[in-house]
Motif scaffolding. Structure first.
Motif, PDB file in Angstrom:
ATOM      1  N   ALA A   1       0.999  -1.312   0.046  1.00  0.00           N
ATOM      2  CA  ALA A   1       0.076  -0.112   0.014  1.00  0.00           C
ATOM      3  C   ALA A   1       0.911   1.131   0.181  1.00  0.00           C
ATOM      4  O   ALA A   1       2.164   1.315   0.486  1.00  0.00           O
ATOM      5  CB  ALA A   1      -0.969   0.161   1.118  1.00  0.00           C
ATOM      6  N   GLN A   2       0.379   2.238  -0.363  1.00  0.00           N
ATOM      7  CA  GLN A   2       1.050   3.728  -0.387  1.00  0.00           C
ATOM      8  C   GLN A   2       1.313   3.745   1.235  1.00  0.00           C
ATOM      9  O   GLN A   2       0.363   3.260   2.110  1.00  0.00           O
ATOM     10  CB  GLN A   2       0.181   4.661  -0.809  1.00  0.00           C
ATOM     11  CG  GLN A   2      -0.074   4.807  -2.441  1.00  0.00           C
ATOM     12  CD  GLN A   2       1.127   5.135  -3.115  1.00  0.00           C
ATOM     13  OE1 GLN A   2       2.040   5.543  -2.522  1.00  0.00           O
ATOM     14  NE2 GLN A   2       1.130   4.885  -4.412  1.00  0.00           N
TER      15      GLN A   2
ATOM     16  N   GLN B   1      -1.412   3.761   4.231  1.00  0.00           N
ATOM     17  CA  GLN B   1      -2.729   3.471   3.407  1.00  0.00           C
ATOM     18  C   GLN B   1      -3.205   1.841   3.565  1.00  0.00           C
ATOM     19  O   GLN B   1      -4.188   1.528   2.939  1.00  0.00           O
ATOM     20  CB  GLN B   1      -2.702   3.934   2.160  1.00  0.00           C
ATOM     21  CG  GLN B   1      -2.605   5.328   1.924  1.00  0.00           C
ATOM     22  CD  GLN B   1      -3.748   6.195   2.738  1.00  0.00           C
ATOM     23  OE1 GLN B   1      -4.742   5.801   2.094  1.00  0.00           O
ATOM     24  NE2 GLN B   1      -3.439   7.095   3.502  1.00  0.00           N
ATOM     25  N   ARG B   2      -2.603   1.001   4.503  1.00  0.00           N
ATOM     26  CA  ARG B   2      -2.801  -0.266   4.608  1.00  0.00           C
ATOM     27  C   ARG B   2      -4.253  -0.432   4.857  1.00  0.00           C
ATOM     28  O   ARG B   2      -4.849  -1.291   4.354  1.00  0.00           O
ATOM     29  CB  ARG B   2      -1.791  -1.131   5.376  1.00  0.00           C
ATOM     30  CG  ARG B   2      -1.964  -2.443   5.146  1.00  0.00           C
ATOM     31  CD  ARG B   2      -0.792  -3.199   5.897  1.00  0.00           C
ATOM     32  NE  ARG B   2      -0.722  -2.949   7.296  1.00  0.00           N
ATOM     33  CZ  ARG B   2       0.108  -3.738   8.090  1.00  0.00           C
ATOM     34  NH1 ARG B   2       0.974  -4.386   7.553  1.00  0.00           N
ATOM     35  NH2 ARG B   2       0.057  -3.469   9.531  1.00  0.00           N
TER      36      ARG B   2
ATOM     37  N   ALA C   1      -6.700   1.475   4.910  1.00  0.00           N
ATOM     38  CA  ALA C   1      -7.578   1.988   3.781  1.00  0.00           C
ATOM     39  C   ALA C   1      -7.753   1.006   2.733  1.00  0.00           C
ATOM     40  O   ALA C   1      -8.965   0.916   2.212  1.00  0.00           O
ATOM     41  CB  ALA C   1      -7.192   3.539   3.104  1.00  0.00           C
TER      42      ALA C   1
ATOM     43  N   ASP D   1       3.181  -1.659   5.481  1.00  0.00           N
ATOM     44  CA  ASP D   1       2.350  -1.129   4.357  1.00  0.00           C
ATOM     45  C   ASP D   1       2.221  -2.302   3.649  1.00  0.00           C
ATOM     46  O   ASP D   1       1.525  -2.076   2.385  1.00  0.00           O
ATOM     47  CB  ASP D   1       3.109  -0.191   3.642  1.00  0.00           C
ATOM     48  CG  ASP D   1       3.173   1.178   4.410  1.00  0.00           C
ATOM     49  OD1 ASP D   1       2.157   1.478   4.986  1.00  0.00           O
ATOM     50  OD2 ASP D   1       4.112   1.909   4.499  1.00  0.00           O
TER      51      ASP D   1
ATOM     52  N   LEU E   1      -4.186   3.675  -3.878  1.00  0.00           N
ATOM     53  CA  LEU E   1      -3.693   3.217  -2.647  1.00  0.00           C
ATOM     54  C   LEU E   1      -2.645   2.304  -2.666  1.00  0.00           C
ATOM     55  O   LEU E   1      -2.063   2.075  -1.495  1.00  0.00           O
ATOM     56  CB  LEU E   1      -5.096   2.614  -1.964  1.00  0.00           C
ATOM     57  CG  LEU E   1      -6.095   3.675  -1.621  1.00  0.00           C
ATOM     58  CD1 LEU E   1      -7.249   2.805  -0.824  1.00  0.00           C
ATOM     59  CD2 LEU E   1      -5.814   4.676  -0.563  1.00  0.00           C
TER      60      LEU E   1
END
Length: 111
Positions: free
Chosen positions: A12-13, A16-17, A19, A51, A84
């Motif tokens: 993920a970014q 942002q995991r 999200a 992430d 994301l």
């Protein structure tokens, strides 16, 4: 009707995991639950990388994997999840040669 397993790693970014997981839950979780040809599915957070998400999917019928990948549900997931995700997810397929039976430990007691 060949069985197949899929190992997926998604980064993920930064930050942002959770999200990305929410998007997965919104779009894909219900499909996973109701897909009989997908008896085992693990959605995991990496311990090494904050992430990173790792998934393990077992399909009893490889054609269902192909159907899922081409579905409108998966396309909607990717539309929302794409921003994301950092980089290209890694995926590897394998042919299971032995699977522990689900009821292997049923009725046994440890001493």
């Amino acid at each position: 009707m060949a069985e197949v397993v899929l190992f997926i790693t998604v980064r993920a970014q930064p930050g942002q995991r959770d999200a990305l997981r929410a998007v997965w839950e919104r779009h894909l979780k219900a499909r996973v639950v109701k897909t009989a040809a997908q008896p085992v599915y693990y959605y995991c957070y990496s311990r090494e990388h904050p992430d990173e998400i790792r998934m393990f999917e077992h399909y009893t019928d490889e054609s269902v994997l192909e159907e899922n990948a081409m579905s409108a549900v998966f396309a909607a997931f990717m539309d929302e999840a794409g921003p994301l995700i950092a980089g290209q997810p890694e995926a590897a397929m394998a042919d299971p040669v032995w699977i522990k039976p689900r009821d292997a430990n049923q009725g046994t007691q440890s001493t």
